[in-house]
Design a protein around this motif. Structure first.
Motif, mmCIF file in Angstrom:
data_model
loop_
_atom_site.group_PDB
_atom_site.id
_atom_site.type_symbol
_atom_site.label_atom_id
_atom_site.label_comp_id
_atom_site.label_asym_id
_atom_site.label_seq_id
_atom_site.Cartn_x
_atom_site.Cartn_y
_atom_site.Cartn_z
ATOM 1 N N ASN A 1 0.785 -1.125 0.015
ATOM 2 C CA ASN A 1 -0.108 -0.006 -0.112
ATOM 3 C C ASN A 1 1.059 1.243 -0.091
ATOM 4 O OD1 ASN A 1 -1.833 2.296 0.793
ATOM 5 N ND2 ASN A 1 -3.130 0.514 1.395
ATOM 6 N N ALA A 2 0.702 2.171 -1.166
ATOM 7 C CA ALA A 2 1.667 3.492 -1.258
ATOM 8 C C ALA A 2 1.590 4.271 -0.119
ATOM 9 C CB ALA A 2 1.417 3.885 -2.554
ATOM 10 N N ALA A 3 0.277 4.176 0.554
ATOM 11 C CA ALA A 3 -0.246 5.411 1.295
ATOM 12 C C ALA A 3 0.348 4.783 2.935
ATOM 13 C CB ALA A 3 -1.608 5.441 1.473
ATOM 14 N N ALA B 1 -10.989 -3.198 -9.582
ATOM 15 C CA ALA B 1 -11.897 -2.162 -8.805
ATOM 16 C C ALA B 1 -11.401 -1.914 -7.413
ATOM 17 C CB ALA B 1 -13.228 -2.512 -8.897
ATOM 18 N N ALA B 2 -11.123 -3.005 -6.769
ATOM 19 C CA ALA B 2 -11.116 -3.033 -5.179
ATOM 20 C C ALA B 2 -9.727 -2.371 -4.920
ATOM 21 C CB ALA B 2 -10.835 -4.622 -4.743
ATOM 22 N N GLY B 3 -8.738 -2.132 -5.943
ATOM 23 C CA GLY B 3 -7.433 -1.326 -5.832
ATOM 24 C C GLY B 3 -7.621 0.056 -6.136
ATOM 25 N N HIS B 4 -8.654 0.369 -6.724
ATOM 26 C CA HIS B 4 -9.013 1.586 -7.292
ATOM 27 C C HIS B 4 -9.133 2.673 -6.378
ATOM 28 C CE1 HIS B 4 -9.555 4.973 -9.865
ATOM 29 N NE2 HIS B 4 -9.425 4.294 -10.989
ATOM 30 N N VAL C 1 -9.166 -9.298 -1.583
ATOM 31 C CA VAL C 1 -8.938 -8.721 -0.404
ATOM 32 C C VAL C 1 -7.450 -8.023 -0.255
ATOM 33 C CG1 VAL C 1 -8.205 -9.812 1.788
ATOM 34 C CG2 VAL C 1 -10.192 -10.677 0.793
ATOM 35 N N GLN C 2 -6.559 -8.686 -1.166
ATOM 36 C CA GLN C 2 -5.294 -8.090 -1.116
ATOM 37 C C GLN C 2 -5.352 -6.880 -1.904
ATOM 38 O OE1 GLN C 2 -2.442 -11.414 -1.420
ATOM 39 N NE2 GLN C 2 -0.975 -10.151 -2.872
ATOM 40 N N ALA C 3 -5.999 -6.680 -2.938
ATOM 41 C CA ALA C 3 -6.292 -5.417 -3.624
ATOM 42 C C ALA C 3 -6.783 -4.312 -2.949
ATOM 43 C CB ALA C 3 -6.896 -5.675 -5.087
ATOM 44 N N ALA C 4 -7.795 -4.741 -2.069
ATOM 45 C CA ALA C 4 -8.455 -3.673 -1.065
ATOM 46 C C ALA C 4 -7.378 -3.236 -0.112
ATOM 47 C CB ALA C 4 -9.690 -4.319 -0.405
ATOM 48 N N ALA C 5 -6.682 -3.999 0.506
ATOM 49 C CA ALA C 5 -5.687 -3.904 1.589
ATOM 50 C C ALA C 5 -4.562 -2.788 0.817
ATOM 51 C CB ALA C 5 -5.011 -5.192 2.234
ATOM 52 N N ALA C 6 -4.273 -3.081 -0.282
ATOM 53 C CA ALA C 6 -3.328 -2.307 -0.858
ATOM 54 C C ALA C 6 -3.801 -1.267 -1.460
ATOM 55 C CB ALA C 6 -2.784 -2.988 -2.213
ATOM 56 N N PRO D 1 -4.549 2.712 -1.691
ATOM 57 C CA PRO D 1 -4.170 3.759 -0.876
ATOM 58 C C PRO D 1 -5.257 4.529 -0.226
ATOM 59 C CG PRO D 1 -3.913 4.260 -3.230
ATOM 60 C CD PRO D 1 -4.280 2.909 -3.089
ATOM 61 N N SER D 2 -6.562 4.473 -0.629
ATOM 62 C CA SER D 2 -7.490 5.405 0.004
ATOM 63 C C SER D 2 -8.330 4.558 1.212
ATOM 64 C CB SER D 2 -8.779 5.508 -1.082
ATOM 65 O OG SER D 2 -8.292 6.191 -2.116
ATOM 66 N N LEU D 3 -7.648 3.279 1.580
ATOM 67 C CA LEU D 3 -8.072 2.492 2.873
ATOM 68 C C LEU D 3 -7.831 3.594 3.900
ATOM 69 C CD1 LEU D 3 -8.868 -0.129 3.955
ATOM 70 C CD2 LEU D 3 -6.449 -0.869 4.231
ATOM 71 N N PRO D 4 -8.587 3.860 4.959
ATOM 72 C CA PRO D 4 -8.462 4.711 6.020
ATOM 73 C C PRO D 4 -7.353 4.451 6.780
ATOM 74 C CG PRO D 4 -10.817 4.111 5.773
ATOM 75 C CD PRO D 4 -9.988 3.243 4.883
ATOM 76 N N LEU D 5 -6.514 5.395 7.188
ATOM 77 C CA LEU D 5 -5.336 5.254 8.101
ATOM 78 C C LEU D 5 -5.651 4.330 9.373
ATOM 79 C CD1 LEU D 5 -2.389 5.460 8.376
ATOM 80 C CD2 LEU D 5 -2.712 7.657 9.296
ATOM 81 N N ALA D 6 -6.802 4.751 9.995
ATOM 82 C CA ALA D 6 -7.224 4.149 11.228
ATOM 83 C C ALA D 6 -7.234 2.656 11.022
ATOM 84 C CB ALA D 6 -8.386 4.742 11.809
ATOM 85 N N VAL D 7 -7.877 2.216 9.828
ATOM 86 C CA VAL D 7 -8.019 0.863 9.520
ATOM 87 C C VAL D 7 -6.767 -0.001 9.234
ATOM 88 C CG1 VAL D 7 -9.175 -0.833 7.783
ATOM 89 C CG2 VAL D 7 -10.561 1.447 8.584
ATOM 90 N N MET D 8 -5.882 0.853 8.627
ATOM 91 C CA MET D 8 -4.668 0.298 8.275
ATOM 92 C C MET D 8 -3.881 0.067 9.900
ATOM 93 S SD MET D 8 -2.640 2.555 5.303
ATOM 94 C CE MET D 8 -3.435 2.948 3.976
#
Length: 505
Positions: free
Chosen positions: A11-13, A461-464, A484-489, A491-498
């Motif tokens: 995840n780039a973020a 789409a999960a990784g977009h 699952v792996q694309a969603a975890a990667a 960058p718009s995944l909330p930081l708190a979730v990460m």
């Protein structure tokens, strides 16, 4: 494998503190993703290599480790990686040249700029695989010496080396001036005469189907000749003797060579094996008379390969396009067409000609726009993904040609967010459209939600990054591990979730 953590590792973020936490719990799978990160610091790379020994090689190839970070006795594979990249210490080569692991000596033999003493040691290695690997990149002097090696497999490797002196290549090709090889991989293992059956029942056997040796190492010698014929450094006067050789494989290798007398090409043009004529057809060294003759050749793949010849006349190419499936590709002759030829092709009454020129990305605006309104769907399909087209032009294509062009329109880099949403709602749907939209930079959250309905587009789409954060979180529990792996990667995944997903130190 923890697919959530593997996705997060890429995840780039992901902030530095979470990278540190992942390094602290990394296994081999997780380390592979972390080692690929562009933002990995030197300190983090050293820590990762210490945590997961196997990652040191990947980190070395990525330039994350230096010679000062690697102990060749403890991390020989990482040391080999640095040597292969020209960043290792020359002293390491002396140590690794006698490594008990064959694969390491073989890898070392492929490294550039080895000290001469190391090359001598590898050239005398007891395992022929090491010597053959050395021969592939040997200097002219060493290659000439290895051409006389008693093992036929080493000679085959010398024949592939473009640094091998031409006179030596000629000798390997004809067998003249060299002592016969004493052994090959086949007679070392099997009692001769031996022919390897195509459906060998032995699971550990790695001999090629049809490999044979009657004491003359004939299949290895044949492979050596084929390799030498494909080597551009082999002299033409030694090569053209094989125009009438019984082996079609050797004649095919010859047919692809430039620099042969025209008479040799004429003989190969009437070869009874279509594969030989197909190799000849793509050879830019053949003349216009042979090109026109081969254009009428219905042998398997001859006409298609001829279309890839950069010297094929345009009139012949247009005729070939009408009778051959060439695919959506810019052919060499079309790429080299002059402005006048481009205009002529674009105005041709033959849709095959217009379709060919539509594959160019540098078309003048007027020609591009004219092709965008072509009445033939195949022409429009070829132009639809070209940049510079307006939303109105792209919508008009869909309105006129529908499902035949919709996926190509979706792939247009200038397709607007509104147009992409419209394309994902098109009836009937076109599955490839969802994949194109799911990877498009302009896709909206709404368009991506529509793409999630398609199984192949769903991981994309999960990784977009435009996918809504709450949707990304939901996809972390998807039944498809790729999603699952694309969603975890993402960058718009909330930081708190990460932070919640990464184990605490």
């Amino acid at each position: 494998m923890n697919h959530v953590l593997c996705g997060l590792s890429a995840n780039a973020a992901l902030p530095p503190e979470l990278i540190d936490r992942l390094i602290a719990v990394a296994d081999a799978d997780l380390a592979a993703g972390l080692a690929d990160r562009a933002d990995l610091t030197h300190a983090q790379a050293v820590a990762l290599a210490s945590r997961v020994k196997e990652s040191a090689t990947q980190l070395a190839y990525a330039g994350r480790l230096t010679a000062a970070d690697v102990d060749p006795s403890e991390q020989p594979d990482a040391a080999l990686a640095l040597l292969d990249e020209g960043a290792g210490s020359p002293e390491w080569a002396f140590l690794l040249a006698t490594d008990p692991v064959l694969e390491r000596r073989e890898k070392l033999a492929a490294c550039p700029d080895l000290p001469s003493d190391v090359r001598e040691t590898l050239g005398a290695d007891a395992d022929v695989r090491v010597v053959a690997e050395l021969a592939l990149g040997a200097t002219p002097t060493l290659a000439a010496r290895l051409a006389r090696h008693p093992h036929a497999e080493v000679r085959r490797a010398v024949a592939a080396n473009e640094a091998t002196p031409p006179v030596v290549l000629a000798a390997l090709l004809t067998g003249e001036g060299l002592p016969p090889a004493q052994r090959c991989l086949i007679c070392e293992r099997e009692e001769t005469p031996f022919v390897h059956e195509p459906q060998c029942p032995r699971p550990e056997c790695d001999l090629l189907p049809g490999a044979s040796c009657d004491g003359s190492h004939e299949s290895t010698v044949h492979n050596t000749q084929q390799t030498a014929l494909r080597n551009p450094a082999t002299p033409a006067d030694a090569a053209f003797r094989f125009a009438d050789h019984p082996s079609a494989l050797l004649r095919s290798a010859l047919a692809a060579r430039p620099g042969l007398p025209s008479e040799v090409y004429r003989r190969l043009a009437v070869d009874p094996v279509p594969g030989v004529r197909a190799d000849l057809a793509e050879n830019p060294a053949i003349g216009a008379d042979l090109i026109r003759s081969l254009a009428d050749d219905r042998g398997h793949d001859v006409q298609r390969r001829l279309a890839y010849n950069p010297r094929v006349p345009l009139d012949v190419l247009i005729r070939l396009a009408a009778v051959t499936k060439l695919g959506a590709i810019l052919l060499p002759r079309i790429a080299a067409a002059s402005p006048a030829e481009v205009e002529e092709l674009a105005q041709s009454p033959n849709p095959a000609a217009r379709m060919l020129v539509a594959e160019r990305r540098d078309l003048p605006t007027g020609i591009r726009d004219a092709l965008a309104t072509d009445t033939d769907a195949k022409v429009v399909k070829s132009i639809a993904s070209r940049p510079g087209l307006s939303e109105a032009q792209l919508r008009a294509m869909v309105d006129r040609h529908g499902t035949r062009v919709i996926a190509k329109v979706a792939a247009n880099p200038d397709a607007s967010p509104a147009l992409l949403e419209y394309l994902t709602r098109h009836e009937p749907p076109v599955r490839r459209t969802f994949r194109e939209v799911a990877r498009h930079r302009n896709a909206t959250g709404a368009a991506l939600r529509n793409c999630l309905a398609d199984a192949q587009a769903r991981p994309l789409a999960a990784g977009h990054p435009a996918l809504l954060p709450q949707v990304i979180v939901e996809l972390l529990t998807d039944t498809d591990w790729q999603v699952v792996q694309a969603a975890a990667a993402n960058p718009s995944l909330p930081l708190a979730v990460m932070s919640d997903l990464v184990p605490q130190l």
